[in-house]
Design a protein around this motif. Structure first.
Motif, mmCIF file in Angstrom:
data_model
loop_
_atom_site.group_PDB
_atom_site.id
_atom_site.type_symbol
_atom_site.label_atom_id
_atom_site.label_comp_id
_atom_site.label_asym_id
_atom_site.label_seq_id
_atom_site.Cartn_x
_atom_site.Cartn_y
_atom_site.Cartn_z
ATOM 1 N N ALA A 1 94.421 71.260 -28.183
ATOM 2 C CA ALA A 1 94.243 72.419 -27.304
ATOM 3 C C ALA A 1 93.397 72.058 -26.089
ATOM 4 O O ALA A 1 93.708 72.461 -24.958
ATOM 5 C CB ALA A 1 93.596 73.565 -28.083
ATOM 6 N N LEU A 2 92.335 71.297 -26.286
ATOM 7 C CA LEU A 2 91.487 70.895 -25.165
ATOM 8 C C LEU A 2 92.263 70.008 -24.194
ATOM 9 O O LEU A 2 92.168 70.172 -22.963
ATOM 10 C CB LEU A 2 90.254 70.161 -25.668
ATOM 11 N N LEU A 3 93.058 69.091 -24.725
ATOM 12 C CA LEU A 3 93.825 68.189 -23.860
ATOM 13 C C LEU A 3 94.882 68.953 -23.070
ATOM 14 O O LEU A 3 95.118 68.672 -21.890
ATOM 15 C CB LEU A 3 94.469 67.089 -24.709
ATOM 16 N N ALA A 4 95.506 69.937 -23.705
ATOM 17 C CA ALA A 4 96.493 70.756 -22.989
ATOM 18 C C ALA A 4 95.833 71.531 -21.866
ATOM 19 O O ALA A 4 96.394 71.666 -20.763
ATOM 20 C CB ALA A 4 97.188 71.696 -23.975
ATOM 21 N N TRP A 5 94.633 72.046 -22.133
ATOM 22 C CA TRP A 5 93.884 72.762 -21.086
ATOM 23 C C TRP A 5 93.581 71.823 -19.916
ATOM 24 O O TRP A 5 93.776 72.188 -18.749
ATOM 25 C CB TRP A 5 92.602 73.324 -21.691
ATOM 26 N N LEU A 6 93.123 70.615 -20.227
ATOM 27 C CA LEU A 6 92.817 69.651 -19.172
ATOM 28 C C LEU A 6 94.048 69.340 -18.319
ATOM 29 O O LEU A 6 93.978 69.295 -17.089
ATOM 30 C CB LEU A 6 92.283 68.356 -19.781
ATOM 31 N N ARG A 7 95.190 69.110 -18.985
ATOM 32 C CA ARG A 7 96.413 68.756 -18.248
ATOM 33 C C ARG A 7 96.853 69.867 -17.315
ATOM 34 O O ARG A 7 97.464 69.621 -16.274
ATOM 35 C CB ARG A 7 97.546 68.449 -19.225
ATOM 36 N N GLY A 8 96.531 71.105 -17.653
ATOM 37 C CA GLY A 8 96.981 72.234 -16.854
ATOM 38 C C GLY A 8 96.072 72.603 -15.702
ATOM 39 O O GLY A 8 96.402 73.516 -14.920
ATOM 40 N N LEU A 9 94.938 71.925 -15.543
ATOM 41 C CA LEU A 9 94.001 72.277 -14.477
ATOM 42 C C LEU A 9 94.537 71.848 -13.117
ATOM 43 O O LEU A 9 95.156 70.791 -12.996
ATOM 44 C CB LEU A 9 92.637 71.641 -14.738
ATOM 45 N N PRO A 10 94.278 72.638 -12.076
ATOM 46 C CA PRO A 10 94.875 72.350 -10.769
ATOM 47 C C PRO A 10 94.081 71.370 -9.904
ATOM 48 O O PRO A 10 94.498 71.089 -8.779
ATOM 49 C CB PRO A 10 94.904 73.736 -10.105
ATOM 50 N N TRP A 11 92.945 70.862 -10.391
ATOM 51 C CA TRP A 11 92.112 69.984 -9.577
ATOM 52 C C TRP A 11 91.973 68.618 -10.259
ATOM 53 O O TRP A 11 92.154 68.494 -11.475
ATOM 54 C CB TRP A 11 90.696 70.542 -9.418
ATOM 55 N N PRO A 12 91.581 67.595 -9.513
ATOM 56 C CA PRO A 12 91.131 66.356 -10.159
ATOM 57 C C PRO A 12 89.889 66.663 -11.003
ATOM 58 O O PRO A 12 88.991 67.383 -10.555
ATOM 59 C CB PRO A 12 90.789 65.436 -8.991
ATOM 60 N N VAL A 13 89.847 66.117 -12.210
ATOM 61 C CA VAL A 13 88.747 66.402 -13.141
ATOM 62 C C VAL A 13 88.002 65.115 -13.461
ATOM 63 O O VAL A 13 88.609 64.101 -13.820
ATOM 64 C CB VAL A 13 89.277 67.035 -14.444
ATOM 65 N N THR A 14 86.688 65.162 -13.320
ATOM 66 C CA THR A 14 85.826 64.061 -13.735
ATOM 67 C C THR A 14 85.004 64.528 -14.930
ATOM 68 O O THR A 14 84.348 65.570 -14.869
ATOM 69 C CB THR A 14 84.884 63.632 -12.601
ATOM 70 N N VAL A 15 85.069 63.773 -16.014
ATOM 71 C CA VAL A 15 84.279 64.065 -17.209
ATOM 72 C C VAL A 15 83.149 63.048 -17.266
ATOM 73 O O VAL A 15 83.382 61.840 -17.359
ATOM 74 C CB VAL A 15 85.139 63.999 -18.487
ATOM 75 N N VAL A 16 81.923 63.552 -17.172
ATOM 76 C CA VAL A 16 80.744 62.689 -17.215
ATOM 77 C C VAL A 16 80.176 62.760 -18.636
ATOM 78 O O VAL A 16 79.662 63.796 -19.061
ATOM 79 C CB VAL A 16 79.691 63.121 -16.185
ATOM 80 N N LEU A 17 80.333 61.659 -19.359
ATOM 81 C CA LEU A 17 79.846 61.570 -20.727
ATOM 82 C C LEU A 17 78.377 61.152 -20.736
ATOM 83 O O LEU A 17 77.816 60.776 -19.710
ATOM 84 C CB LEU A 17 80.683 60.563 -21.510
ATOM 85 N N HIS A 18 77.788 61.211 -21.923
ATOM 86 C CA HIS A 18 76.372 60.848 -22.057
ATOM 87 C C HIS A 18 76.203 60.038 -23.328
ATOM 88 O O HIS A 18 76.184 60.583 -24.432
ATOM 89 C CB HIS A 18 75.516 62.116 -22.092
ATOM 90 N N ALA A 19 76.137 58.727 -23.162
ATOM 91 C CA ALA A 19 75.787 57.814 -24.253
ATOM 92 C C ALA A 19 74.640 56.940 -23.783
ATOM 93 O O ALA A 19 74.643 56.473 -22.643
ATOM 94 C CB ALA A 19 76.986 56.957 -24.647
ATOM 95 N N ASN A 20 73.675 56.716 -24.658
ATOM 96 C CA ASN A 20 72.493 55.935 -24.303
ATOM 97 C C ASN A 20 72.456 54.563 -24.954
ATOM 98 O O ASN A 20 71.636 53.724 -24.574
ATOM 99 C CB ASN A 20 71.223 56.691 -24.700
ATOM 100 N N HIS A 21 73.316 54.347 -25.946
ATOM 101 C CA HIS A 21 73.269 53.092 -26.693
ATOM 102 C C HIS A 21 74.680 52.730 -27.132
ATOM 103 O O HIS A 21 75.490 53.617 -27.448
ATOM 104 C CB HIS A 21 72.359 53.258 -27.921
ATOM 105 N N ALA A 22 74.963 51.428 -27.146
ATOM 106 C CA ALA A 22 76.311 50.970 -27.489
ATOM 107 C C ALA A 22 76.738 51.422 -28.880
ATOM 108 O O ALA A 22 77.936 51.658 -29.124
ATOM 109 C CB ALA A 22 76.376 49.452 -27.388
ATOM 110 N N ALA A 23 75.794 51.580 -29.800
ATOM 111 C CA ALA A 23 76.138 51.982 -31.164
ATOM 112 C C ALA A 23 76.712 53.397 -31.235
ATOM 113 O O ALA A 23 77.314 53.773 -32.250
ATOM 114 C CB ALA A 23 74.905 51.870 -32.064
#
Length: 339
Positions: free
Chosen positions: A212-234
């Motif tokens: 459902a989330l992926l379908a929502w993303l595909r339907g958006l009318p703008w370029p989308v940037t997702v900024v993730l937050h990871a602090n460690h490779a693990a």
């Protein structure tokens, strides 16, 4: 007709629990967390006062990435409430980045030209002890109030705003239908050109990246940037890698922002491994933030001098595109301040 033996009957494989169920099953008791890691003796350092002020929450899948029997595990250190949080330190306050002064409407923050940040919710799947909004008044300051009406009208009335940033809490803690309610309204604003989403969920609860989330993303009318937050490779295992692949397949550009944290990633080896693992997962290193000086986080601070030394060593070790920008957020500045 010869009956089919029970062992030969086709069985429906058990369905994996959805992200909402995994969210509900998150660990909230610090002593339960330590017991799962074989660290009962470390309970002496737990602060009940810190846990009451800012409760523990951590998904079990994230706990599974922690090293059993290691009280210094860098993932554990990010979530465990300790006595250190209750020691007052000068220069550390309740609003470390000037959110209050930049408020434009309920849950709408205007700091930088052309951008509006929406505090979509106070909910998050993990409570990071260094969170700069750990004292934020989410009860009265979310853009979702009134079905987003005030936030959307403010954006509609200002043609200078061409990018909206969804933040929180974590915007992907909202149901997909609620996110669609917001983006359907924003789609009626003609001057919007980009959407940015700041989220930690694909790292700490990758099951949130569902159909459902992926379908929502595909339907958006703008370029989308997702900024993730990871602090460690693990933090980045195969399930996170799969979630990132699915997000890229839905058209999102993926960036990572990390916070430089004492005892977590304050070594060239840890920062290098984080950049390389992020890139392997299809995520470009973006920012390495100096700690926002929020009350309760002083034990995570790395000096600016040491931060610059680490960043220079990282730049000498890695290709340029793997080196995040070292920055600090300073209230009133027109953008992130490079260090």
């Amino acid at each position: 007709m010869i009956p089919v033996a029970p062992a030969l009957r086709q069985r429906t494989p058990p369905q994996a629990p959805g992200w909402q169920q995994l969210w509900r099953e998150a660990i909230r008791d610090p002593r339960e967390l330590l017991a799962l890691l074989g660290l009962e003796s470390a309970a002496l350092n737990i602060s009940d006062a810190a846990a009451a002020q800012f409760p523990l929450r951590v998904p079990r899948g994230f706990v599974a990435k922690m090293r059993h029997g290691d009280p210094g595990d860098p993932l554990l250190r990010q979530v465990l409430p300790l006595d250190d949080e209750m020691q007052p330190r000068p220069g550390f306050g309740l609003d470390a980045v000037g959110d209050g002064a930049a408020k434009a409407a309920d849950g709408v923050i205007r700091k930088y030209r052309g951008r509006a940040l929406l505090v979509t919710t106070g909910s998050c799947a993990v409570h990071c002890r260094y969170c700069f909004r750990r004292h934020f008044d989410y009860a009265s300051e979310t853009a979702a109030a009134g079905n987003w009406r005030q936030a959307v009208e403010l954006i509609r009335a200002d043609p200078d705003i061409d990018e909206v940033i969804l933040s929180g809490g974590d915007p992907w803690s909202l149901a997909t239908a609620k996110l669609a309610e917001l983006t359907d309204a924003l789609a009626q604003v003609p001057h919007l050109r980009r959407l940015r989403i700041h989220t930690r969920l694909p790292v700490v609860l990758p099951e949130r990246v569902d159909a459902a989330l992926l379908a929502w993303l595909r339907g958006l009318p703008w370029p989308v940037t997702v900024v993730l937050h990871a602090n460690h490779a693990a933090e980045i295992d195969c399930s996170v890698e799969q979630a990132c692949s699915a997000l890229r397949g839905a058209g999102a550009t993926l960036l990572n922002q990390a916070v430089l944290l004492h005892g977590v990633n304050d070594s060239v080896e840890a920062l290098s491994a984080l950049s390389e693992r992020s890139f392997e997962a299809g995520v470009l290193p973006y920012y390495l933030h100096q700690l926002d000086r929020v009350q309760g986080s002083a034990h995570f601070e790395v000096s600016d001098e040491e931060a610059r030394r680490l960043h220079a060593a990282l730049a000498a070790r890695l290709s340029g595109y793997l080196v995040p920008r070292l920055v600090r957020e300073v209230a009133g500045d027109p953008g992130k301040r490079p260090l």
